[in-house]
Design an enzyme around this catalytic site. Structure first.
Site, short mmCIF file in Angstrom:
data_model
loop_
_atom_site.label_atom_id
_atom_site.label_comp_id
_atom_site.label_asym_id
_atom_site.label_seq_id
_atom_site.Cartn_x
_atom_site.Cartn_y
_atom_site.Cartn_z
N ASP A 13 0.61 -1.13 0.02
CA ASP A 13 0.24 -0.30 0.20
C ASP A 13 0.62 1.52 0.28
O ASP A 13 0.66 2.83 0.62
CB ASP A 13 -1.08 0.27 1.31
CG ASP A 13 -2.00 -0.72 1.19
OD1 ASP A 13 -2.38 -1.66 0.40
OD2 ASP A 13 -2.27 -1.72 2.42
N HIS A 35 15.27 9.53 -13.68
CA HIS A 35 16.17 10.22 -12.64
C HIS A 35 16.32 9.58 -11.86
O HIS A 35 17.44 8.89 -10.67
CB HIS A 35 15.53 11.75 -12.40
CG HIS A 35 16.26 11.96 -11.47
ND1 HIS A 35 16.34 12.14 -9.63
CD2 HIS A 35 16.86 13.71 -11.87
CE1 HIS A 35 16.74 13.28 -9.31
NE2 HIS A 35 17.21 13.87 -10.34
N SER A 190 22.17 15.50 -7.92
CA SER A 190 20.97 14.64 -7.15
C SER A 190 22.24 14.19 -7.63
O SER A 190 22.25 12.70 -7.21
CB SER A 190 20.11 14.49 -8.56
OG SER A 190 19.19 15.50 -8.42
#
EC number: 3.4.21.-
Length: 370
Positions: A13, A35, A190
């Site tokens: 979930d 990404h 990143s």
């Protein structure tokens, strides 16, 4: 070769359960999203088809991913024992957004950092951001936490100024396997968290009793200024109290993978006092590691014109929020800011000063060794 326990992950979930080696979080980690996929490859190391490419991260680690939802997303109440969580998302890098994180989100992330990995602490790694000179990651509340390791790529020109940056990683001029071929790793902040995360996974696998605090100390000592950033004059300065070089954009410098093992052995052989904390106005620590301040500020004109500095009793001055020329908000705002003061004595007068605005409320703490 050192044996390691293989962990597995199950998503139920949309909630992460189980105990993998590492977790990558991003705004969208659905299949085919480059990404998140590249970040997952970087932290997992050179395994399978990825071994065909030039990136040679240590492998192989089991890495799960998790798509971030709204900012009220919470860690499960029983925090999984991740060794490392690599987070390659954050505030919008437009120089105008100001993200303050409060309430349950901050509390749950803090608990994972403190209690994850059976109480040793999960290493949360975040990027400084890609806003360049128009932005400052002091305005990104997700980076402003003592339990978080903030990093970026050395000499990355779009990296935001950020007093929270602890260390940097080498530029990723390598290729990684994605979408059926080897492609160059994007040069952005990143990429830094999963690259550093791969190094730390290897370190934790070799030394599983390392705590989060020990890992932070190891990173500081394993980092050094590098020539590519012009360390002989361009922004680097020597703290005469701690005898360490530091930089506004690059923290204590670039991590040397070979030094990590040396410093880990040194740290494990050192008897160290437990972490302590105090309010900033009565800081009685013999060695300060981190300082945290929470401020309420009224801009004189625009929020982007506000700068904030903190000065230590030893005379060290660090800008914890710089000018952001695209932020035209006139509203009063609150923000939490952190910065390392590794090894400085805490006794004496700490000063928080502001230009371009008025400080309405102040609350601060120092953390380290008493």
């Amino acid at each position: 070769m050192i044996a390691s326990i293989v962990f597995f992950i199950v998503l139920v979930d949309g909630v992460a359960t189980g105990s993998p080696n590492a977790l990558v979080t991003d705004f969208d980690c659905r299949p085919g999203m480059k990404h998140c996929g590249v970040c997952q490859q970087l932290i997992s190391g050179s395994t399978g088809a990825n071994a065909l490419c030039s990136y040679k991260g240590v492998g192989d680690f089991i890495v799960n991913n998790f798509s971030m939802g709204p900012v009220d997303w919470l860690w499960p109440s029983t925090a999984p024992s991740y060794a490392v969580v690599s987070e390659s998302w954050g505030c919008v890098d437009d120089g105008a957004a100001f993200c303050d994180t409060t309430g349950n989100f901050r509390d749950h992330r803090g608990r994972v950092a403190r209690e994850g990995r059976d109480g040793l602490g999960t290493v949360l790694i975040r990027p400084a951001g890609n806003g360049g000179p128009i932005d400052d990651c002091g305005a990104d509340g997700f980076t402003q936490a003592i339990g978080t390791v903030v990093t970026t790529v050395t000499d990355y020109t779009r990296s935001e100024r950020c007093a929270a940056v602890l260390v940097t990683v080498p530029p990723p001029n390598e290729t990684v396997w994605y979408d059926g071929k080897c492609g160059f790793i994007p040069s952005s902040s990143s990429a830094a968290p999963p690259i550093l995360g791969n190094m730390l996974l290897a370190l934790i696998r070799a030394h599983p009793t390392l705590t989060l605090r020990m890992i932070q100390r190891i990173l500081v000592r394993a980092a050094k200024p590098v020539t590519v950033t012009g360390w002989r004059g361009r922004g680097w300065w020597l703290n005469r109290v701690t005898d360490r070089w530091t930089h506004r954009n690059f923290g204590f410098g670039e991590v040397s993978p070979s030094r990590l093992e040396i410093e880990a052995r040194r740290e494990l052989s050192t008897s160290r006092a437990p972490v302590a904390w105090s309010t900033l106005d009565t800081c009685d620590l013999s060695e300060v590691e981190w300082v945290r301040v929470r401020l309420g500020i009224a801009p004189a004109v625009f929020r982007g014109g506000v700068t904030v500095e903190i000065s230590s009793p030893s005379g060290t001055i660090i800008e914890i929020l710089g000018k952001r020329p695209l932020d035209f908000s006139r509203d009063e705002f609150e923000g939490e800011f952190v910065t390392p003061f590794w090894g400085e004595p805490g006794r004496g007068k700490w000063t928080v000063s502001c230009t371009g605005g008025v400080i309405l409320t102040t609350e601060g703490t120092c953390h380290g060794i008493r």
